[in-house]
Design a protein around this motif. Structure first.
Motif, PDB file in Angstrom:
ATOM      1  N   LEU A  34      10.577 -51.398   4.560  1.00 41.77           N
ATOM      2  CA  LEU A  34      11.151 -51.393   3.040  1.00 41.77           C
ATOM      3  C   LEU A  34      10.173 -50.175   2.276  1.00 41.77           C
ATOM      4  CD1 LEU A  34      11.934 -54.980   2.183  1.00 41.77           C
ATOM      5  CD2 LEU A  34      13.379 -52.999   2.632  1.00 41.77           C
ATOM      6  N   ARG A  35       8.989 -50.150   2.856  1.00 36.82           N
ATOM      7  CA  ARG A  35       7.903 -49.142   1.909  1.00 36.82           C
ATOM      8  C   ARG A  35       8.278 -47.778   2.343  1.00 36.82           C
ATOM      9  NH1 ARG A  35       4.088 -53.142   3.303  1.00 36.82           N
ATOM     10  NH2 ARG A  35       3.321 -52.145   5.285  1.00 36.82           N
ATOM     11  N   ASP A  36       8.994 -47.527   3.245  1.00 31.64           N
ATOM     12  CA  ASP A  36       9.485 -46.263   3.899  1.00 31.64           C
ATOM     13  C   ASP A  36      10.950 -46.023   3.703  1.00 31.64           C
ATOM     14  OD1 ASP A  36       8.530 -43.844   5.019  1.00 31.64           O
ATOM     15  OD2 ASP A  36       9.151 -44.467   6.948  1.00 31.64           O
ATOM     16  N   ALA A  37      11.569 -46.956   2.909  1.00 29.86           N
ATOM     17  CA  ALA A  37      13.063 -46.702   2.605  1.00 29.86           C
ATOM     18  C   ALA A  37      13.410 -45.441   2.033  1.00 29.86           C
ATOM     19  CB  ALA A  37      13.620 -47.797   1.514  1.00 29.86           C
ATOM     20  N   ASP A  38      14.109 -44.341   2.709  1.00 25.44           N
ATOM     21  CA  ASP A  38      14.427 -43.061   2.309  1.00 25.44           C
ATOM     22  C   ASP A  38      15.604 -42.734   1.741  1.00 25.44           C
ATOM     23  OD1 ASP A  38      15.606 -43.393   4.741  1.00 25.44           O
ATOM     24  OD2 ASP A  38      14.997 -41.442   5.335  1.00 25.44           O
ATOM     25  N   ARG A  39      16.563 -43.633   1.660  1.00 20.53           N
ATOM     26  CA  ARG A  39      18.031 -43.191   1.206  1.00 20.53           C
ATOM     27  C   ARG A  39      18.436 -44.287   0.141  1.00 20.53           C
ATOM     28  NH1 ARG A  39      21.237 -41.070   5.911  1.00 20.53           N
ATOM     29  NH2 ARG A  39      19.874 -40.163   7.339  1.00 20.53           N
ATOM     30  N   PRO A  40      18.691 -43.682  -1.194  1.00 21.13           N
ATOM     31  CA  PRO A  40      19.141 -44.340  -1.982  1.00 21.13           C
ATOM     32  C   PRO A  40      20.577 -44.752  -2.017  1.00 21.13           C
ATOM     33  CG  PRO A  40      18.978 -42.145  -2.796  1.00 21.13           C
ATOM     34  CD  PRO A  40      18.661 -42.154  -1.564  1.00 21.13           C
ATOM     35  N   MET A  41      20.918 -45.889  -2.476  1.00 22.94           N
ATOM     36  CA  MET A  41      22.425 -46.273  -2.406  1.00 22.94           C
ATOM     37  C   MET A  41      22.862 -45.959  -3.900  1.00 22.94           C
ATOM     38  SD  MET A  41      23.063 -49.651  -0.334  1.00 22.94           S
ATOM     39  CE  MET A  41      24.957 -49.329  -0.187  1.00 22.94           C
ATOM     40  N   ARG A  42      24.054 -45.637  -4.055  1.00 22.71           N
ATOM     41  CA  ARG A  42      24.785 -45.066  -5.097  1.00 22.71           C
ATOM     42  C   ARG A  42      25.397 -46.544  -5.950  1.00 22.71           C
ATOM     43  NH1 ARG A  42      29.430 -42.183  -3.527  1.00 22.71           N
ATOM     44  NH2 ARG A  42      28.892 -42.706  -1.401  1.00 22.71           N
ATOM     45  N   ASN A  43      25.017 -46.545  -7.349  1.00 24.90           N
ATOM     46  CA  ASN A  43      25.722 -47.682  -8.056  1.00 24.90           C
ATOM     47  C   ASN A  43      27.209 -47.442  -8.202  1.00 24.90           C
ATOM     48  OD1 ASN A  43      23.328 -49.019  -8.112  1.00 24.90           O
ATOM     49  ND2 ASN A  43      22.669 -48.070  -9.997  1.00 24.90           N
ATOM     50  N   THR A  44      28.024 -48.395  -8.801  1.00 27.40           N
ATOM     51  CA  THR A  44      29.319 -48.208  -8.432  1.00 27.40           C
ATOM     52  C   THR A  44      29.818 -46.909  -9.533  1.00 27.40           C
ATOM     53  OG1 THR A  44      29.260 -50.666  -8.895  1.00 27.40           O
ATOM     54  CG2 THR A  44      31.461 -49.517  -9.418  1.00 27.40           C
ATOM     55  N   ALA A  45      29.296 -46.637 -10.572  1.00 26.32           N
ATOM     56  CA  ALA A  45      29.316 -45.433 -11.490  1.00 26.32           C
ATOM     57  C   ALA A  45      29.575 -44.186 -10.699  1.00 26.32           C
ATOM     58  CB  ALA A  45      28.715 -45.536 -12.729  1.00 26.32           C
ATOM     59  N   ASP A  46      28.660 -44.110  -9.643  1.00 22.79           N
ATOM     60  CA  ASP A  46      28.618 -42.911  -8.877  1.00 22.79           C
ATOM     61  C   ASP A  46      29.462 -43.122  -7.600  1.00 22.79           C
ATOM     62  OD1 ASP A  46      26.659 -41.922 -10.766  1.00 22.79           O
ATOM     63  OD2 ASP A  46      25.014 -43.149  -9.607  1.00 22.79           O
ATOM     64  N   CYS A  47      29.950 -44.091  -7.271  1.00 19.94           N
ATOM     65  CA  CYS A  47      30.886 -44.324  -6.257  1.00 19.94           C
ATOM     66  C   CYS A  47      32.254 -43.236  -6.682  1.00 19.94           C
ATOM     67  CB  CYS A  47      31.399 -45.532  -5.801  1.00 19.94           C
ATOM     68  SG  CYS A  47      29.856 -46.756  -5.230  1.00 19.94           S
ATOM     69  N   SER A  48      32.700 -42.762  -5.339  1.00 18.31           N
ATOM     70  CA  SER A  48      34.058 -42.181  -5.892  1.00 18.31           C
ATOM     71  C   SER A  48      35.214 -42.898  -5.781  1.00 18.31           C
ATOM     72  CB  SER A  48      34.398 -41.204  -4.471  1.00 18.31           C
ATOM     73  OG  SER A  48      34.992 -42.164  -3.323  1.00 18.31           O
ATOM     74  N   ALA A  49      36.299 -42.397  -6.494  1.00 18.29           N
ATOM     75  CA  ALA A  49      37.531 -43.123  -6.744  1.00 18.29           C
ATOM     76  C   ALA A  49      37.987 -43.718  -5.471  1.00 18.29           C
ATOM     77  CB  ALA A  49      38.632 -42.223  -7.143  1.00 18.29           C
ATOM     78  N   ASP A  50      37.961 -43.215  -4.279  1.00 22.19           N
ATOM     79  CA  ASP A  50      38.400 -43.753  -2.979  1.00 22.19           C
ATOM     80  C   ASP A  50      37.448 -45.031  -2.732  1.00 22.19           C
ATOM     81  OD1 ASP A  50      40.621 -42.113  -2.945  1.00 22.19           O
ATOM     82  OD2 ASP A  50      39.600 -40.778  -1.397  1.00 22.19           O
ATOM     83  N   GLU A  51      36.262 -44.851  -3.039  1.00 21.04           N
ATOM     84  CA  GLU A  51      35.248 -46.095  -2.829  1.00 21.04           C
ATOM     85  C   GLU A  51      35.678 -47.274  -3.369  1.00 21.04           C
ATOM     86  OE1 GLU A  51      31.407 -43.597  -0.854  1.00 21.04           O
ATOM     87  OE2 GLU A  51      31.874 -43.646  -3.077  1.00 21.04           O
ATOM     88  N   ARG A  52      35.686 -47.018  -4.901  1.00 19.85           N
ATOM     89  CA  ARG A  52      35.953 -48.124  -5.561  1.00 19.85           C
ATOM     90  C   ARG A  52      37.365 -48.755  -5.287  1.00 19.85           C
ATOM     91  NH1 ARG A  52      33.989 -44.276  -9.416  1.00 19.85           N
ATOM     92  NH2 ARG A  52      35.615 -43.756 -10.326  1.00 19.85           N
TER      93      ARG A  52
END
Length: 446
Positions: free
Chosen positions: A88-106
């Motif tokens: 966890l201290r080396d976590a290097d990839r952020p997840m996108r919150n809902t507002a930043d997800c694409s229309a297809d993802e939502r």
């Protein structure tokens, strides 16, 4: 690090629930995209039927644990265990919150009930066709208080499935885990970990091939489905290790260790094999499809389902009891290595992608929540609640169909402290990790 074990702390329960529940996502417009022709699972699977006497013997497992000396040798050669906190201290990839997800993802999220939390993967992970997300488990499964040390953690299991003719055969079935730091619900980050198995007495390791249709983190162990449902694999979350060579090789390279470009590996500490032999050769022996944890049984139990296929027969659902011995944390059954199913049922529901068993206060029996995919690759699935008395499905308000669940969803996991049901969608370009309050699921049934 806090002591592993059965913690019964309930502090911060209401605050935690309020923090993770959040505001319902504004996704009701997606309901208009679901047509009646996409309705799936319209035929009720009916009530659960107890498996006939003697048939449950086909569900038995045998435990095989690796040599502790070999595991210690591998840890020592690789500089010692780093554990979940080190990853966890080396976590290097952020997840996108809902507002930043694409229309297809939502649009891949459930129509009803709506998700209250949803996250999308990094761009390359969201689009890759070679790797498929299939299962989820959390620190809500691992510990009674829902945390691992000071963190809230989500683990998502991905399997390499690449249908391209030019894809290397050696990569097919490789398995990796996204270790997600969910401590701050507004800023999730993750790091990839490759699943491996020690060999040569712990002096080397090789890649593990695992289907990851199901995955449960209980106490300090992670139990996953093996490739093609041929039993289970077991990992110890204390034994996460860091590689020191960045190359395409997997295992020992010169005086160091490489893992096909992954910085962290998790070596298997054992397996649970089907005592009846290969499920591929004997149709009476079930291939294991999905897994989940039920904390409402005594002792806590591992729930398993038969893998989805085109068989016309009924699908089997069953559970194994976890050991209560202090020296067997996170392992199943007795110290003699035999694991029997403690309860088993069948259902007419086919193609089960995930199942969860949960018994609320006042219930006469556990209720089973069953996710089923659509008959169409582009259609939403259905979510049913079953018991011996019958079945009900979440129903879309717009067209009264049952095509209300996520698009291509995987396994189910219940976070007891927040009352949330977690799952994830797997289709490239439509991948979302999401949570729905179980109370909302119950409210949508009918």
């Amino acid at each position: 690090m806090k002591q592993r074990g059965r913690h019964r702390r309930r502090r911060r329960g209401q605050a935690l629930r309020a923090t993770l529940t959040g505001t319902a996502l504004a996704l009701t417009a997606a309901a208009t995209l679901i047509s009646t022709s996409q309705a799936t699972g319209a035929n009720s699977p009916g009530g659960l039927t107890p498996l006939r006497t003697g048939a449950s013997s086909q569900l038995s497992l045998h435990e095989n644990l690796a040599s502790r000396d070999a595991l210690d040798t591998l840890s020592g050669n690789m500089g010692g265990n780093v554990g979940v906190d080190g990853v966890l201290r080396d976590a290097d990839r952020p997840m996108r919150n809902t507002a930043d997800c694409s229309a297809d993802e939502r649009a891949a999220l459930p129509v009803e009930p709506t998700a209250t939390r949803a996250y999308c993967w990094g761009d390359d992970d969201a689009r890759t066709s070679g790797w498929q997300p299939r299962s989820v488990t959390t620190s809500g499964d691992a510990e009674d208080d829902g945390t691992w040390g000071t963190h809230r953690v989500i683990l998502a299991g991905w399997t390499h499935r690449d249908g391209r003719a030019a894809a290397p055969d050696r990569d097919e079935g490789l398995a990796r885990i996204a270790v997600v730091d969910a401590t701050d619900p507004d800023a999730l980050r993750y790091r990839w970990v490759l699943l491996v198995a020690p060999r040569a007495g712990g002096k080397d390791f090789t890649a593990v091939h695992a289907g990851l249709g199901g995955m449960v983190w209980y106490q300090d162990k992670l139990i996953v489905t093996a490739d093609h449902g041929e039993g289970l694999l077991v990992f110890d979350l204390h034994r996460l290790l860091r590689t020191d060579v960045d190359s395409g090789a997997v295992g020992r390279v010169g005086h160091g260790y490489s893992a096909a470009g992954y910085r962290y590996v998790l070596p298997a500490i054992g397996s649970y094999d089907l005592e009846g032999g290969s499920c591929a050769r004997d149709r009476a022996v079930p291939c294991i499809g999905s897994l989940s944890l039920d904390r409402t049984t005594a002792p806590d139990s591992l729930v398993a389902t038969e893998a989805a296929d085109d068989r016309p027969e009924r699908t089997r659902l069953w559970r194994y009891a976890f050991s209560t011995a202090a020296y067997r944390t996170g392992l199943l059954a007795d110290a003699q290595g035999h694991v029997s199913a403690v309860e088993a049922w069948t259902t007419k529901g086919s193609g089960i992608s995930g199942a969860l068993s949960h018994r609320s206060a006042g219930d006469r029996e556990a209720k089973w929540y069953i996710g089923r995919p659509s008959d169409s690759r582009s259609g939403h699935g259905s979510l049913w609640r079953q018991s011996t008395e019958g079945a009900e499905a979440a129903t879309c308000t717009a067209d009264r169909s049952h095509a209300c669940w996520g698009l291509g969803t995987g396994s189910l996991s219940y976070w007891q402290q927040t009352g949330e049901l977690w799952s994830l969608t797997g289709t490239a370009g439509h991948r979302v990790l999401y949570a729905v309050p179980l109370s909302s699921v119950d409210g949508s049934l009918g």
